[in-house]
Motif scaffolding. Structure first.
Motif, PDB file in Angstrom:
ATOM      1  N   PRO A  10      20.636  16.429 -20.613  1.00  0.00           N
ATOM      2  CA  PRO A  10      21.146  16.575 -19.241  1.00  0.00           C
ATOM      3  C   PRO A  10      20.059  16.881 -18.211  1.00  0.00           C
ATOM      4  N   THR A  11      18.890  17.346 -18.639  1.00  0.00           N
ATOM      5  CA  THR A  11      17.838  17.702 -17.685  1.00  0.00           C
ATOM      6  C   THR A  11      16.909  16.541 -17.362  1.00  0.00           C
ATOM      7  N   VAL A  12      17.053  15.418 -18.048  1.00  0.00           N
ATOM      8  CA  VAL A  12      16.190  14.262 -17.802  1.00  0.00           C
ATOM      9  C   VAL A  12      16.687  13.537 -16.563  1.00  0.00           C
ATOM     10  N   PRO A  13      15.805  13.330 -15.555  1.00  0.00           N
ATOM     11  CA  PRO A  13      16.264  12.633 -14.350  1.00  0.00           C
ATOM     12  C   PRO A  13      16.541  11.161 -14.619  1.00  0.00           C
ATOM     13  N   ALA A  14      17.374  10.589 -13.811  1.00  0.00           N
ATOM     14  CA  ALA A  14      17.721   9.178 -13.953  1.00  0.00           C
ATOM     15  C   ALA A  14      16.512   8.319 -13.593  1.00  0.00           C
ATOM     16  N   THR A  15      16.314   7.253 -14.337  1.00  0.00           N
ATOM     17  CA  THR A  15      15.234   6.326 -14.018  1.00  0.00           C
ATOM     18  C   THR A  15      15.796   5.229 -13.127  1.00  0.00           C
ATOM     19  N   PRO A  16      15.022   4.816 -12.125  1.00  0.00           N
ATOM     20  CA  PRO A  16      15.555   3.815 -11.186  1.00  0.00           C
ATOM     21  C   PRO A  16      15.556   2.418 -11.782  1.00  0.00           C
ATOM     22  N   ALA A  17      16.483   1.610 -11.328  1.00  0.00           N
ATOM     23  CA  ALA A  17      16.464   0.197 -11.686  1.00  0.00           C
ATOM     24  C   ALA A  17      15.376  -0.478 -10.869  1.00  0.00           C
ATOM     25  N   TRP A  18      14.837  -1.577 -11.397  1.00  0.00           N
ATOM     26  CA  TRP A  18      13.774  -2.248 -10.658  1.00  0.00           C
ATOM     27  C   TRP A  18      14.341  -2.857  -9.387  1.00  0.00           C
ATOM     28  N   ASN A  19      13.603  -2.697  -8.304  1.00  0.00           N
ATOM     29  CA  ASN A  19      13.917  -3.354  -7.042  1.00  0.00           C
ATOM     30  C   ASN A  19      12.599  -3.646  -6.336  1.00  0.00           C
ATOM     31  N   PRO A  20      12.604  -4.385  -5.246  1.00  0.00           N
ATOM     32  CA  PRO A  20      11.340  -4.712  -4.578  1.00  0.00           C
ATOM     33  C   PRO A  20      10.542  -3.493  -4.124  1.00  0.00           C
ATOM     34  N   THR A  21      11.196  -2.403  -3.784  1.00  0.00           N
ATOM     35  CA  THR A  21      10.482  -1.192  -3.385  1.00  0.00           C
ATOM     36  C   THR A  21       9.635  -0.656  -4.532  1.00  0.00           C
ATOM     37  N   VAL A  22      10.187  -0.655  -5.723  1.00  0.00           N
ATOM     38  CA  VAL A  22       9.446  -0.203  -6.898  1.00  0.00           C
ATOM     39  C   VAL A  22       8.258  -1.122  -7.146  1.00  0.00           C
ATOM     40  N   GLY A  23       8.455  -2.414  -7.006  1.00  0.00           N
ATOM     41  CA  GLY A  23       7.368  -3.371  -7.194  1.00  0.00           C
ATOM     42  C   GLY A  23       6.246  -3.188  -6.192  1.00  0.00           C
ATOM     43  N   VAL A  24       6.599  -2.931  -4.942  1.00  0.00           N
ATOM     44  CA  VAL A  24       5.586  -2.714  -3.906  1.00  0.00           C
ATOM     45  C   VAL A  24       4.795  -1.442  -4.184  1.00  0.00           C
ATOM     46  N   ILE A  25       5.470  -0.379  -4.606  1.00  0.00           N
ATOM     47  CA  ILE A  25       4.788   0.885  -4.903  1.00  0.00           C
ATOM     48  C   ILE A  25       3.804   0.700  -6.049  1.00  0.00           C
ATOM     49  N   ILE A  26       4.218   0.030  -7.114  1.00  0.00           N
ATOM     50  CA  ILE A  26       3.335  -0.201  -8.256  1.00  0.00           C
ATOM     51  C   ILE A  26       2.159  -1.084  -7.852  1.00  0.00           C
ATOM     52  N   SER A  27       2.424  -2.120  -7.065  1.00  0.00           N
ATOM     53  CA  SER A  27       1.349  -3.029  -6.640  1.00  0.00           C
ATOM     54  C   SER A  27       0.319  -2.321  -5.769  1.00  0.00           C
ATOM     55  N   VAL A  28       0.777  -1.540  -4.820  1.00  0.00           N
ATOM     56  CA  VAL A  28      -0.144  -0.824  -3.934  1.00  0.00           C
ATOM     57  C   VAL A  28      -0.967   0.189  -4.719  1.00  0.00           C
ATOM     58  N   SER A  29      -0.344   0.875  -5.655  1.00  0.00           N
ATOM     59  CA  SER A  29      -1.099   1.858  -6.442  1.00  0.00           C
ATOM     60  C   SER A  29      -2.139   1.163  -7.328  1.00  0.00           C
ATOM     61  N   CYS A  30      -1.845  -0.034  -7.817  1.00  0.00           N
ATOM     62  CA  CYS A  30      -2.829  -0.777  -8.603  1.00  0.00           C
ATOM     63  C   CYS A  30      -3.991  -1.250  -7.739  1.00  0.00           C
ATOM     64  N   ILE A  31      -3.709  -1.698  -6.529  1.00  0.00           N
ATOM     65  CA  ILE A  31      -4.776  -2.127  -5.621  1.00  0.00           C
ATOM     66  C   ILE A  31      -5.671  -0.948  -5.263  1.00  0.00           C
ATOM     67  N   VAL A  32      -5.074   0.196  -4.994  1.00  0.00           N
ATOM     68  CA  VAL A  32      -5.864   1.394  -4.685  1.00  0.00           C
ATOM     69  C   VAL A  32      -6.720   1.789  -5.887  1.00  0.00           C
ATOM     70  N   ALA A  33      -6.172   1.674  -7.088  1.00  0.00           N
ATOM     71  CA  ALA A  33      -6.950   2.012  -8.287  1.00  0.00           C
ATOM     72  C   ALA A  33      -8.131   1.061  -8.458  1.00  0.00           C
ATOM     73  N   VAL A  34      -7.955  -0.224  -8.170  1.00  0.00           N
ATOM     74  CA  VAL A  34      -9.071  -1.177  -8.259  1.00  0.00           C
ATOM     75  C   VAL A  34     -10.129  -0.850  -7.215  1.00  0.00           C
ATOM     76  N   LEU A  35      -9.706  -0.505  -6.017  1.00  0.00           N
ATOM     77  CA  LEU A  35     -10.667  -0.137  -4.975  1.00  0.00           C
ATOM     78  C   LEU A  35     -11.441   1.126  -5.354  1.00  0.00           C
ATOM     79  N   LEU A  36     -10.777   2.066  -5.987  1.00  0.00           N
ATOM     80  CA  LEU A  36     -11.463   3.280  -6.430  1.00  0.00           C
ATOM     81  C   LEU A  36     -12.403   3.015  -7.604  1.00  0.00           C
ATOM     82  N   THR A  37     -12.105   2.007  -8.387  1.00  0.00           N
ATOM     83  CA  THR A  37     -12.920   1.701  -9.560  1.00  0.00           C
ATOM     84  C   THR A  37     -14.302   1.208  -9.162  1.00  0.00           C
ATOM     85  N   THR A  38     -14.421   0.617  -8.002  1.00  0.00           N
ATOM     86  CA  THR A  38     -15.744   0.160  -7.575  1.00  0.00           C
ATOM     87  C   THR A  38     -16.676   1.329  -7.291  1.00  0.00           C
TER      88      THR A  38
END
Length: 83
Positions: A10-38
């Motif tokens: 009962p204490t585990v939070p619900a996981t969201p279903a995939w939607n475009p907002t989730v995709g944008v968040i993951i994509s932006v975080s990956c781009i930021v990680a690549v920029l930091l990797t340089t």
């Protein structure tokens, strides 16, 4: 099923279903990680990628790190009710 798992369920939070907002968040975080990797000490050790100033291992590591950060952001925003 273990009683410990049933007690924690009962204490585990619900996981969201995939939607475009989730995709944008993951994509932006990956781009930021690549920029930091340089900025790491040796981003070009190993086989090079043709279009980026990174090696293949550094790119894979940046993508993995970006996904971890993105999943944390998505779960955090879901937990506070923003998504």
């Amino acid at each position: 099923m273990s009683s410990i798992l049933l007690a924690a369920q009962p204490t585990v939070p619900a996981t969201p279903a995939w939607n475009p907002t989730v995709g944008v968040i993951i994509s932006v975080s990956c781009i930021v990680a690549v920029l930091l990797t340089t900025r790491i000490e040796r981003p070009q050790v190993g086989p090079k990628l043709p279009g980026l100033p990174l090696s293949v291992p550094a790119f894979i590591a940046a993508m993995a790190f970006g996904h971890l950060i993105g999943v944390g952001i998505v779960l955090g925003l879901t937990n506070i009710g923003s998504i």
